[in-house]
Scaffold this motif. Structure first.
Motif, PDB file in Angstrom:
ATOM      1  N   ALA A  13       0.812  -1.227   0.000  1.00 46.22           N
ATOM      2  CA  ALA A  13       0.000   0.000   0.000  1.00 46.22           C
ATOM      3  C   ALA A  13       0.841   1.272   0.000  1.00 46.22           C
ATOM      4  CB  ALA A  13      -0.932  -0.003   1.220  1.00 46.22           C
ATOM      5  N   SER A  14       2.164   1.148  -0.072  1.00 44.75           N
ATOM      6  CA  SER A  14       3.004   2.355   0.006  1.00 44.75           C
ATOM      7  C   SER A  14       3.023   3.121  -1.306  1.00 44.75           C
ATOM      8  CB  SER A  14       4.435   1.980   0.408  1.00 44.75           C
ATOM      9  OG  SER A  14       4.995   1.093  -0.539  1.00 44.75           O
ATOM     10  N   SER A  15       2.729   2.470  -2.419  1.00 47.51           N
ATOM     11  CA  SER A  15       2.825   3.157  -3.709  1.00 47.51           C
ATOM     12  C   SER A  15       1.970   2.435  -4.752  1.00 47.51           C
ATOM     13  CB  SER A  15       4.287   3.215  -4.184  1.00 47.51           C
ATOM     14  OG  SER A  15       4.767   1.916  -4.443  1.00 47.51           O
ATOM     15  N   ASP A  37       6.881  -2.636   2.738  1.00 44.91           N
ATOM     16  CA  ASP A  37       8.223  -2.864   3.279  1.00 44.91           C
ATOM     17  C   ASP A  37       8.920  -1.550   3.635  1.00 44.91           C
ATOM     18  OD1 ASP A  37      10.231  -4.481   4.122  1.00 44.91           O
ATOM     19  OD2 ASP A  37      11.122  -4.779   2.151  1.00 44.91           O
ATOM     20  N   ARG A  38       8.270  -0.412   3.377  1.00 45.50           N
ATOM     21  CA  ARG A  38       8.851   0.883   3.758  1.00 45.50           C
ATOM     22  C   ARG A  38       7.820   1.682   4.556  1.00 45.50           C
ATOM     23  NH1 ARG A  38       7.827   4.415  -1.818  1.00 45.50           N
ATOM     24  NH2 ARG A  38       7.521   2.499  -2.933  1.00 45.50           N
ATOM     25  N   ASP A  39       8.267   2.829   5.023  1.00 49.70           N
ATOM     26  CA  ASP A  39       7.406   3.669   5.846  1.00 49.70           C
ATOM     27  C   ASP A  39       6.116   4.026   5.094  1.00 49.70           C
ATOM     28  OD1 ASP A  39       7.191   5.500   8.293  1.00 49.70           O
ATOM     29  OD2 ASP A  39       6.793   6.836   6.600  1.00 49.70           O
ATOM     30  N   VAL A 152      10.652 -15.212 -14.400  1.00 45.58           N
ATOM     31  CA  VAL A 152      10.211 -15.615 -13.061  1.00 45.58           C
ATOM     32  C   VAL A 152       8.977 -14.799 -12.649  1.00 45.58           C
ATOM     33  CG1 VAL A 152      10.892 -15.781 -10.632  1.00 45.58           C
ATOM     34  CG2 VAL A 152      12.539 -16.323 -12.430  1.00 45.58           C
ATOM     35  N   TYR A 153       9.014 -13.528 -12.984  1.00 47.29           N
ATOM     36  CA  TYR A 153       7.867 -12.678 -12.630  1.00 47.29           C
ATOM     37  C   TYR A 153       6.581 -13.173 -13.298  1.00 47.29           C
ATOM     38  CZ  TYR A 153       4.608  -8.805 -12.449  1.00 47.29           C
ATOM     39  OH  TYR A 153       3.479  -8.058 -12.251  1.00 47.29           O
ATOM     40  N   ASN A 154       6.630 -13.365 -14.622  1.00 48.18           N
ATOM     41  CA  ASN A 154       5.404 -13.806 -15.306  1.00 48.18           C
ATOM     42  C   ASN A 154       4.955 -15.162 -14.770  1.00 48.18           C
ATOM     43  OD1 ASN A 154       6.170 -11.543 -16.872  1.00 48.18           O
ATOM     44  ND2 ASN A 154       5.097 -12.359 -18.650  1.00 48.18           N
ATOM     45  N   ALA A 185       0.386  -2.953 -18.306  1.00 49.84           N
ATOM     46  CA  ALA A 185       1.471  -2.055 -17.870  1.00 49.84           C
ATOM     47  C   ALA A 185       0.876  -0.788 -17.266  1.00 49.84           C
ATOM     48  CB  ALA A 185       2.362  -1.724 -19.054  1.00 49.84           C
ATOM     49  N   THR A 186       1.238  -0.503 -16.045  1.00 50.91           N
ATOM     50  CA  THR A 186       0.623   0.578 -15.266  1.00 50.91           C
ATOM     51  C   THR A 186       1.717   1.492 -14.740  1.00 50.91           C
ATOM     52  OG1 THR A 186      -1.093  -1.007 -14.617  1.00 50.91           O
ATOM     53  CG2 THR A 186      -0.959   1.032 -13.339  1.00 50.91           C
ATOM     54  N   GLU A 187       1.399   2.792 -14.719  1.00 54.94           N
ATOM     55  CA  GLU A 187       2.389   3.811 -14.316  1.00 54.94           C
ATOM     56  C   GLU A 187       2.625   3.765 -12.810  1.00 54.94           C
ATOM     57  OE1 GLU A 187       5.139   5.738 -15.425  1.00 54.94           O
ATOM     58  OE2 GLU A 187       3.711   5.799 -17.080  1.00 54.94           O
ATOM     59  N   THR A 188       3.661   3.043 -12.406  1.00 49.59           N
ATOM     60  CA  THR A 188       4.030   2.935 -10.987  1.00 49.59           C
ATOM     61  C   THR A 188       5.563   2.817 -10.912  1.00 49.59           C
ATOM     62  OG1 THR A 188       4.084   0.513 -10.869  1.00 49.59           O
ATOM     63  CG2 THR A 188       1.925   1.557 -10.560  1.00 49.59           C
ATOM     64  N   ASP A 189       6.073   2.557  -9.715  1.00 50.87           N
ATOM     65  CA  ASP A 189       7.522   2.357  -9.539  1.00 50.87           C
ATOM     66  C   ASP A 189       7.991   1.002 -10.061  1.00 50.87           C
ATOM     67  OD1 ASP A 189       7.502   4.743  -8.209  1.00 50.87           O
ATOM     68  OD2 ASP A 189       7.580   3.854  -6.190  1.00 50.87           O
TER      69      ASP A 189
HETATM   70  P1  NAP Z   1       5.011  -0.549  -6.892  1.00 52.68           P
HETATM   71  O1  NAP Z   1       4.583   0.865  -6.983  1.00 52.68           O
HETATM   72  O2  NAP Z   1       6.461  -0.871  -6.928  1.00 52.68           O
HETATM   73  O3  NAP Z   1       4.335  -1.179  -5.597  1.00 52.68           O
HETATM   74  C1  NAP Z   1       4.727  -2.423  -5.060  1.00 52.68           C
HETATM   75  C2  NAP Z   1       4.237  -2.499  -3.643  1.00 52.68           C
HETATM   76  O4  NAP Z   1       4.572  -3.797  -3.114  1.00 52.68           O
HETATM   77  C3  NAP Z   1       4.906  -1.468  -2.763  1.00 52.68           C
HETATM   78  O5  NAP Z   1       3.999  -0.984  -1.817  1.00 52.68           O
HETATM   79  C4  NAP Z   1       5.978  -2.289  -2.093  1.00 52.68           C
HETATM   80  O6  NAP Z   1       6.340  -1.803  -0.816  1.00 52.68           O
HETATM   81  C5  NAP Z   1       5.285  -3.617  -1.916  1.00 52.68           C
HETATM   82  N1  NAP Z   1       6.268  -4.653  -1.684  1.00 52.68           N
HETATM   83  C6  NAP Z   1       7.197  -5.128  -2.540  1.00 52.68           C
HETATM   84  N2  NAP Z   1       7.956  -6.046  -1.927  1.00 52.68           N
HETATM   85  C7  NAP Z   1       7.499  -6.134  -0.653  1.00 52.68           C
HETATM   86  C8  NAP Z   1       7.876  -6.904   0.463  1.00 52.68           C
HETATM   87  N3  NAP Z   1       8.898  -7.792   0.420  1.00 52.68           N
HETATM   88  N4  NAP Z   1       7.200  -6.737   1.614  1.00 52.68           N
HETATM   89  C9  NAP Z   1       6.192  -5.845   1.691  1.00 52.68           C
HETATM   90  N5  NAP Z   1       5.786  -5.094   0.664  1.00 52.68           N
HETATM   91  C10 NAP Z   1       6.435  -5.245  -0.501  1.00 52.68           C
HETATM   92  O7  NAP Z   1       4.385  -1.389  -8.103  1.00 52.68           O
HETATM   93  P2  NAP Z   1       2.874  -1.686  -8.513  1.00 52.68           P
HETATM   94  O8  NAP Z   1       2.862  -1.662  -9.971  1.00 52.68           O
HETATM   95  O9  NAP Z   1       1.924  -0.846  -7.773  1.00 52.68           O
HETATM   96  O10 NAP Z   1       2.737  -3.208  -8.058  1.00 52.68           O
HETATM   97  C11 NAP Z   1       1.641  -3.656  -7.264  1.00 52.68           C
HETATM   98  C12 NAP Z   1       1.200  -5.021  -7.764  1.00 52.68           C
HETATM   99  O11 NAP Z   1       0.710  -4.871  -9.093  1.00 52.68           O
HETATM  100  C13 NAP Z   1       2.324  -6.050  -7.839  1.00 52.68           C
HETATM  101  O12 NAP Z   1       1.850  -7.283  -7.388  1.00 52.68           O
HETATM  102  C14 NAP Z   1       2.642  -6.107  -9.324  1.00 52.68           C
HETATM  103  O13 NAP Z   1       3.164  -7.351  -9.693  1.00 52.68           O
HETATM  104  C15 NAP Z   1       1.261  -5.881  -9.904  1.00 52.68           C
HETATM  105  N6  NAP Z   1       1.219  -5.455 -11.298  1.00 52.68           N
HETATM  106  C16 NAP Z   1       1.825  -4.304 -11.694  1.00 52.68           C
HETATM  107  C17 NAP Z   1       1.772  -3.925 -13.014  1.00 52.68           C
HETATM  108  C18 NAP Z   1       2.418  -2.662 -13.518  1.00 52.68           C
HETATM  109  O14 NAP Z   1       2.530  -2.504 -14.747  1.00 52.68           O
HETATM  110  N7  NAP Z   1       2.805  -1.731 -12.664  1.00 52.68           N
HETATM  111  C19 NAP Z   1       1.099  -4.722 -13.950  1.00 52.68           C
HETATM  112  C20 NAP Z   1       0.492  -5.894 -13.511  1.00 52.68           C
HETATM  113  C21 NAP Z   1       0.551  -6.246 -12.186  1.00 52.68           C
HETATM  114  P3  NAP Z   1       7.772  -1.114  -0.569  1.00 52.68           P
HETATM  115  O15 NAP Z   1       7.762   0.084  -1.431  1.00 52.68           O
HETATM  116  O16 NAP Z   1       7.736  -0.852   0.857  1.00 52.68           O
HETATM  117  O17 NAP Z   1       8.799  -2.129  -0.998  1.00 52.68           O
END
Ligand code: NAP
Length: 262
Positions: A13-15, A37-39, A152-154, A185-189
């Motif tokens: 939920a951090s990002s 995993d972060r604040d 591995v991710y897929n 593909a979504t605009e995130t980190d």
């Molecule tokens: P993101 O902004 O990097 O968010 C990932 C989140 O997961 C962060 O809150 C992160 O927390 C947390 N996380 C990662 N490792 C962790 C750990 N070991 N323990 C606790 N928290 C952890 O990326 P996102 O795109 O929003 O990803 C969220 C989900 O969407 C993921 O499951 C990803 O596979 C899925 N997804 C993303 C996309 C895309 O294109 N962005 C597409 C399909 C699916 P910290 O920051 O504290 O590490």
């Protein structure tokens, strides 16, 4: 006074998508437990601004059993049933499998699969006993495509996609629903953290995380089996049904090969 608002737990939920999912819950009247995993200070602020109450936010490494146990203890400590669990925390990892650090690759499995399973096992049992609950699992369009240069991710998302529908079927008469969210593909980190910035998919225009989260939240509330976010991704998902795995793996090369950025 008894709590009248439902409680939702959101991991990651951090990002990104997780933060936007938390905001969806907040603006729809849920109280929240947030984990990452972060604040989570900034996430807490955003959720409160949307009208949600943060019962607790927990910084824990959800790739470990210890981290998941800490989160589950926090959930039990709230003394309230979990109405909705969004198992969303996840990481990616670019590059060819044999060029990846093996520990990094295993961390993808531990975060995306093992941590999610451990949490869903604990919270799911409580929901089944209560005869009610909603589980949202963030899968991916990647679950449908052999992930050349992100193998591995897929694979981890293919696992979650299969698991989600199997668990849903097992729980069909229990009052507990399971929904898979398949973002494209979504605009995130995500892409930067996965070292995919120099790839076609990493450098291309992406979906808005709020739209993706809203799609997931609405599907969860309707108890749907899965939800693909966005028209383009729906078309891509349909295309994967008529292509062979070999063709799909070749297509993914074009998206995720290092240096493929436009
Ligand atoms: P993101 O902004 O990097 O968010 C990932 C989140 O997961 C962060 O809150 C992160 O927390 C947390 N996380 C990662 N490792 C962790 C750990 N070991 N323990 C606790 N928290 C952890 O990326 P996102 O795109 O929003 O990803 C969220 C989900 O969407 C993921 O499951 C990803 O596979 C899925 N997804 C993303 C996309 C895309 O294109 N962005 C597409 C399909 C699916 P910290 O920051 O504290 O590490």
């Amino acid at each position: 006074m008894a709590d009248t608002r439902d409680l939702a737990v959101v991991t990651g939920a951090s990002s990104g998508i997780g933060l936007e999912l938390a905001r969806q819950f907040a603006s729809n009247g849920f109280d929240l437990i947030l984990a990452a995993d972060r604040d989570l200070g900034e996430a807490e602020q955003a959720v409160r601004a949307d009208g949600g109450t943060v019962v607790q936010s927990l910084q824990a490494d959800l790739s470990t059993r210890k981290g998941v146990d800490e989160l589950y203890q926090a959930i039990k400590g709230a003394g309230r049933p979990v109405a909705a669990l969004a198992a969303n925390a996840g990481i990616g990892l670019g590059h060819a499998f044999l060029d990846q650090d093996l520990d990094d690759a295993i961390k993808v499995v531990d975060t995306n699969i093992v941590g999610s399973l451990a949490l869903i096992h604990a919270v799911g049992q409580d929901m089944r006993s209560a005869g009610t609950g909603r589980i949202l699992i963030t899968s991916s369009i990647a679950s449908m495509i052999p992930g050349t240069f992100q193998a591995v991710y897929n694979g981890s998302k293919a696992f979650l996609q299969s698991f989600s529908f199997a668990l849903r079927e097992e729980l069909k008469d229990s009052g507990v629903t399971v929904t898979a969210l398949l973002p494209g593909a979504t605009e995130t980190d995500f892409f930067h953290r996965a070292d995919l910035d120099d790839t076609k998919v990493g450098s291309s225009k992406k979906d808005d995380a709020e739209m993706v989260a809203k799609t997931g939240f609405e599907a969860l509330m309707k108890g749907e089996g899965d939800a693909v976010a966005g028209v383009k991704n729906k078309l891509q998902a349909a295309a994967t049904r008529v292509m062979s795995d070999s063709q799909l793996a070749g297509m993914h090369r074009g998206m995720a090969e290092p240096g493929s950025a436009n």
